[in-house]
Design a protein around this motif. Structure first.
Motif, PDB file in Angstrom:
ATOM      1  N   LEU A 176       0.823  -1.207   0.000  1.00 30.42           N
ATOM      2  CA  LEU A 176       0.000   0.000   0.000  1.00 30.42           C
ATOM      3  C   LEU A 176       0.860   1.261   0.000  1.00 30.42           C
ATOM      4  N   MET A 177       1.923   1.272   0.801  1.00 27.82           N
ATOM      5  CA  MET A 177       2.783   2.447   0.804  1.00 27.82           C
ATOM      6  C   MET A 177       3.472   2.598  -0.554  1.00 27.82           C
ATOM      7  N   GLY A 178       3.851   1.492  -1.158  1.00 27.49           N
ATOM      8  CA  GLY A 178       4.435   1.540  -2.484  1.00 27.49           C
ATOM      9  C   GLY A 178       3.471   2.125  -3.505  1.00 27.49           C
ATOM     10  N   LEU A 179       2.191   1.754  -3.399  1.00 23.24           N
ATOM     11  CA  LEU A 179       1.187   2.328  -4.305  1.00 23.24           C
ATOM     12  C   LEU A 179       1.070   3.838  -4.124  1.00 23.24           C
ATOM     13  N   VAL A 180       1.085   4.298  -2.886  1.00 22.00           N
ATOM     14  CA  VAL A 180       0.987   5.736  -2.622  1.00 22.00           C
ATOM     15  C   VAL A 180       2.221   6.455  -3.173  1.00 22.00           C
ATOM     16  N   ARG A 181       3.405   5.889  -2.963  1.00 18.74           N
ATOM     17  CA  ARG A 181       4.627   6.480  -3.516  1.00 18.74           C
ATOM     18  C   ARG A 181       4.570   6.494  -5.046  1.00 18.74           C
ATOM     19  N   HIS A 182       4.087   5.399  -5.630  1.00 17.56           N
ATOM     20  CA  HIS A 182       3.942   5.313  -7.081  1.00 17.56           C
ATOM     21  C   HIS A 182       3.002   6.397  -7.595  1.00 17.56           C
ATOM     22  N   MET A 183       1.862   6.566  -6.934  1.00 16.53           N
ATOM     23  CA  MET A 183       0.898   7.562  -7.401  1.00 16.53           C
ATOM     24  C   MET A 183       1.420   8.984  -7.221  1.00 16.53           C
ATOM     25  N   ASP A 224      16.776   1.951 -10.958  1.00  8.85           N
ATOM     26  CA  ASP A 224      15.680   1.225 -10.316  1.00  8.85           C
ATOM     27  C   ASP A 224      14.355   1.837 -10.764  1.00  8.85           C
ATOM     28  N   PRO A 225      13.881   1.468 -11.974  1.00 12.45           N
ATOM     29  CA  PRO A 225      12.655   2.070 -12.501  1.00 12.45           C
ATOM     30  C   PRO A 225      11.400   1.758 -11.684  1.00 12.45           C
ATOM     31  N   ASP A 226      11.471   0.776 -10.801  1.00 11.56           N
ATOM     32  CA  ASP A 226      10.345   0.468  -9.913  1.00 11.56           C
ATOM     33  C   ASP A 226      10.659   0.849  -8.473  1.00 11.56           C
ATOM     34  N   GLY A 227      11.542   1.826  -8.307  1.00 12.26           N
ATOM     35  CA  GLY A 227      11.968   2.237  -6.969  1.00 12.26           C
ATOM     36  C   GLY A 227      10.837   2.712  -6.078  1.00 12.26           C
ATOM     37  N   ASP A 228       9.745   3.201  -6.672  1.00 15.43           N
ATOM     38  CA  ASP A 228       8.605   3.633  -5.858  1.00 15.43           C
ATOM     39  C   ASP A 228       8.012   2.462  -5.077  1.00 15.43           C
ATOM     40  N   PHE A 229       8.172   1.251  -5.604  1.00 17.01           N
ATOM     41  CA  PHE A 229       7.645   0.050  -4.937  1.00 17.01           C
ATOM     42  C   PHE A 229       8.685  -0.665  -4.075  1.00 17.01           C
ATOM     43  N   HIS A 230       9.939  -0.304  -4.212  1.00 15.76           N
ATOM     44  CA  HIS A 230      11.016  -0.976  -3.483  1.00 15.76           C
ATOM     45  C   HIS A 230      11.297  -0.226  -2.184  1.00 15.76           C
ATOM     46  N   LEU A 231      10.689  -0.693  -1.123  1.00 14.06           N
ATOM     47  CA  LEU A 231      10.801  -0.027   0.178  1.00 14.06           C
ATOM     48  C   LEU A 231      11.939  -0.642   0.980  1.00 14.06           C
ATOM     49  N   THR A 232      12.601   0.193   1.760  1.00 19.39           N
ATOM     50  CA  THR A 232      13.754  -0.254   2.542  1.00 19.39           C
ATOM     51  C   THR A 232      13.390  -0.593   3.985  1.00 19.39           C
ATOM     52  N   GLY A 233      12.221  -0.175   4.420  1.00 21.04           N
ATOM     53  CA  GLY A 233      11.833  -0.390   5.811  1.00 21.04           C
ATOM     54  C   GLY A 233      11.973   0.857   6.657  1.00 21.04           C
ATOM     55  N   THR A 234      12.533   1.905   6.089  1.00 20.89           N
ATOM     56  CA  THR A 234      12.687   3.144   6.849  1.00 20.89           C
ATOM     57  C   THR A 234      11.642   4.186   6.459  1.00 20.89           C
ATOM     58  N   GLU A 235      10.906   3.928   5.378  1.00 20.35           N
ATOM     59  CA  GLU A 235       9.887   4.872   4.932  1.00 20.35           C
ATOM     60  C   GLU A 235       8.766   4.961   5.956  1.00 20.35           C
ATOM     61  N   THR A 236       8.192   6.145   6.055  1.00 18.04           N
ATOM     62  CA  THR A 236       7.060   6.322   6.971  1.00 18.04           C
ATOM     63  C   THR A 236       5.825   6.699   6.168  1.00 18.04           C
ATOM     64  N   TRP A 237       4.677   6.361   6.735  1.00 18.23           N
ATOM     65  CA  TRP A 237       3.421   6.730   6.114  1.00 18.23           C
ATOM     66  C   TRP A 237       3.307   8.239   6.035  1.00 18.23           C
ATOM     67  N   GLN A 238       3.684   8.923   7.097  1.00 20.39           N
ATOM     68  CA  GLN A 238       3.560  10.384   7.113  1.00 20.39           C
ATOM     69  C   GLN A 238       4.344  11.002   5.960  1.00 20.39           C
ATOM     70  N   GLU A 239       5.547  10.526   5.735  1.00 21.28           N
ATOM     71  CA  GLU A 239       6.370  11.034   4.638  1.00 21.28           C
ATOM     72  C   GLU A 239       5.723  10.729   3.281  1.00 21.28           C
ATOM     73  N   ALA A 240       5.298   9.489   3.076  1.00 21.12           N
ATOM     74  CA  ALA A 240       4.689   9.089   1.801  1.00 21.12           C
ATOM     75  C   ALA A 240       3.393   9.853   1.557  1.00 21.12           C
TER      76      ALA A 240
END
Length: 169
Positions: free
Chosen positions: A53-60, A86-102
């Motif tokens: 879900l976070m990847g989808l939000v980053r993608h959008m 990394d053309p799909d980097g929006d979906f490649h999460l590292t574990g440090t991303e936050t919902w608030q940031e996205a």
């Protein structure tokens, strides 16, 4: 925060109808993410896919940026979450991303998209060009964005149900 969705009026004019449905689908994606932890939002819940879900939000956020900044307004706006390496980097999460940031980034891109679109008529051609070299009207861009959100909201339905069993439109 409770996300409210608003269905466009059944008798709205073209622009109000298109922008209403686009906002409805934006609100739907936010609603699908509501009430989950950062860890849940980062979870790729349908293996082997790394879609979350976070990847989808980053993608959008990147899709909004691409169509409304680069193509429509002709701005030089670099991608936020991906690059050539990394053309799909929006979906490649590292574990440090936050919902608030996205979420904040996505909302900011939607705000710019609305402002940029306000300066065009539905049949006006974009100032910039798509990577294909084509130019598009605002009507086409809005319609494409509705399709893009609708498709990804289907993904979000499945991801959310797999995470916590929540279903709904």
């Amino acid at each position: 925060m409770t996300i409210q969705r608003h269905v466009p009026a059944t008798d709205a004019a073209d622009r109000a109808m298109l922008e209403g449905w686009l906002d409805y689908h934006r609100q739907t994606l936010a609603q699908k993410c509501e009430g989950l932890t950062d860890e849940q939002l980062r979870t790729a819940s349908v293996p082997p896919s790394d879609l979350s879900l976070m990847g989808l939000v980053r993608h959008m956020a990147d899709v909004e940026r691409g169509w409304y900044r680069r193509v429509l307004a002709g701005e030089d706006a670099e991608p936020l979450h991906y690059d050539e390496a990394d053309p799909d980097g929006d979906f490649h999460l590292t574990g440090t991303e936050t919902w608030q940031e996205a979420y904040t980034t996505w909302q900011a891109e939607m705000d710019v998209a609305r402002r940029n679109a306000a300066g065009f008529g539905l049949d006006d051609l974009a100032r910039g060009r798509h990577r294909s070299g084509e130019r598009f009207t605002l009507r086409w861009i809005h319609t494409h964005m509705i399709e893009e959100y609708a498709r990804h909201n289907g993904h979000a339905d499945l991801l959310r149900e797999r995470l916590d069993g929540a279903t709904g439109d």
